[in-house]
Design an enzyme around this catalytic site. Sequence first.
Site, PDB file in Angstrom:
ATOM      1  CG  ASP A 134      89.717 -36.948  33.760  1.00  0.00           C
ATOM      2  OD1 ASP A 134      88.534 -36.725  34.088  1.00  0.00           O
ATOM      3  OD2 ASP A 134      90.040 -37.841  32.957  1.00  0.00           O
ATOM      4  CE1 TYR A 149      73.074 -31.155  35.491  1.00  0.00           C
ATOM      5  CE2 TYR A 149      70.888 -30.310  36.020  1.00  0.00           C
ATOM      6  CZ  TYR A 149      72.266 -30.228  36.116  1.00  0.00           C
ATOM      7  OH  TYR A 149      72.837 -29.217  36.850  1.00  0.00           O
ATOM      8  N   GLY A 155      83.971 -22.653  34.217  1.00  0.00           N
ATOM      9  CA  GLY A 155      82.553 -22.635  33.880  1.00  0.00           C
ATOM     10  C   GLY A 155      81.884 -21.353  34.336  1.00  0.00           C
ATOM     11  CE  LYS A 169      74.792 -31.382  39.827  1.00  0.00           C
ATOM     12  NZ  LYS A 169      76.242 -31.084  39.893  1.00  0.00           N
ATOM     13  CG  LEU A 187      79.092 -21.538  40.511  1.00  0.00           C
ATOM     14  CD1 LEU A 187      78.522 -20.233  41.051  1.00  0.00           C
ATOM     15  CD2 LEU A 187      78.381 -22.743  41.131  1.00  0.00           C
TER      16      LEU A 187
END
Length: 281
Positions: free
Chosen positions: A35, A126, A9, A130, A11
Site C-alpha cells: 500500500d 488528475y 494495471g 501527477k 501499463l
Amino acid sequence: MILLTGGNGQLGTELRHLLDEQGHAYLSTDSHEMDITDAEATMAKIKEIQPKVIYHCAAYTAVDKAEDEGKELDELVNVKGTENVAKAAEAVGATLVYISTDYVFDGTLKDGEYATDAPTNPLNEYGRTKLAGEEAVQKYMSKYYIIRTSWVFGKYGHNFVFTMQKLAQTHPTLTVVNDQYGRPTWTRTLAEFMTFATEKKIPYGIYHLSNDHACTWYEFAKEILKDTDVDVQPVTSDQFPQKAHRPQYSVMDLSKAKATGFTIPTWEEALKMMLESVEYN
C-alpha cells in the site's frame, strides 16, 4: 531485482510481459501487497526487497472522478503515494521510473509541441496530482526518470480502442470529439522505453514518450474502426461535456526520447500491431 508498483494495471501488465520476455527477475505488487499510501509499510517493503530499479506504474487514473468523489484518493495515491515510493527508493539507492501525463499542460500552446521544460499548468485535478508527484520525485530522488505520456492504449485493461470497438457493435453511428489534439501511446512502446532508459542508463530527468504523429480523438477513432461499417462523426468538446477539463492541444515533443537512440513507431503502426496481437491470442 526490479520492483513494479501497479503491476496489475494496463501499463503494469504490459511491463510484466515485457520483463518476462527479457528474462528479468522482478517483483510485481498491487495495493494489497504494498500500500503505497502507507509510508512506513512502503519504506519497510522496499528496504526488504532492496530493488535496483523501481517502475512506479501505480496511479489513480479516473480523471473525471478525481474532480469530486475521487479527489481524496487521487491526492493520496498520486501525491502521497509517489512521495512515499520516492523516499523509500532513495533510501535504498534505487533508480525510480515515474509515469506522468500530458495533462500537466493546459493546452494553450500556440506553436510547435510541448518540450520537456515547457511551463506546466494543469487544468484538472488528475493533472495537478501527477505534477505534484513529479515534484516529489525531483525533491526526494537523485536517480530518476519522469516519463510523461498521453492517450494510453494497449491489449490489457480498459482504454479508448476497446471502448470504440464495443460501441461499434451496437451503434451504426458514433460521435467523437475532433478538437482535442494529442499523441496516442501504445503501452508496449512505453514499457519498452522504460526498460530501455534503465538498461542503457540514459541521462536522468524528464522525457516525453508517446507514439509518433499527432491526431484528434476523432481521427484516432476513424483509424480504429476503418475496417467496419460504422459511421464516425466529428463533434466539438462542447457537445461532449465532461467533469474534468481536458487540454485542447497536448502534443508533446518526442525529440529528447528519440535522441537516446530509442525508435518510436507511429501511432498508426502501433495501433495495427496492438490489434494484431489481440487477434492472434
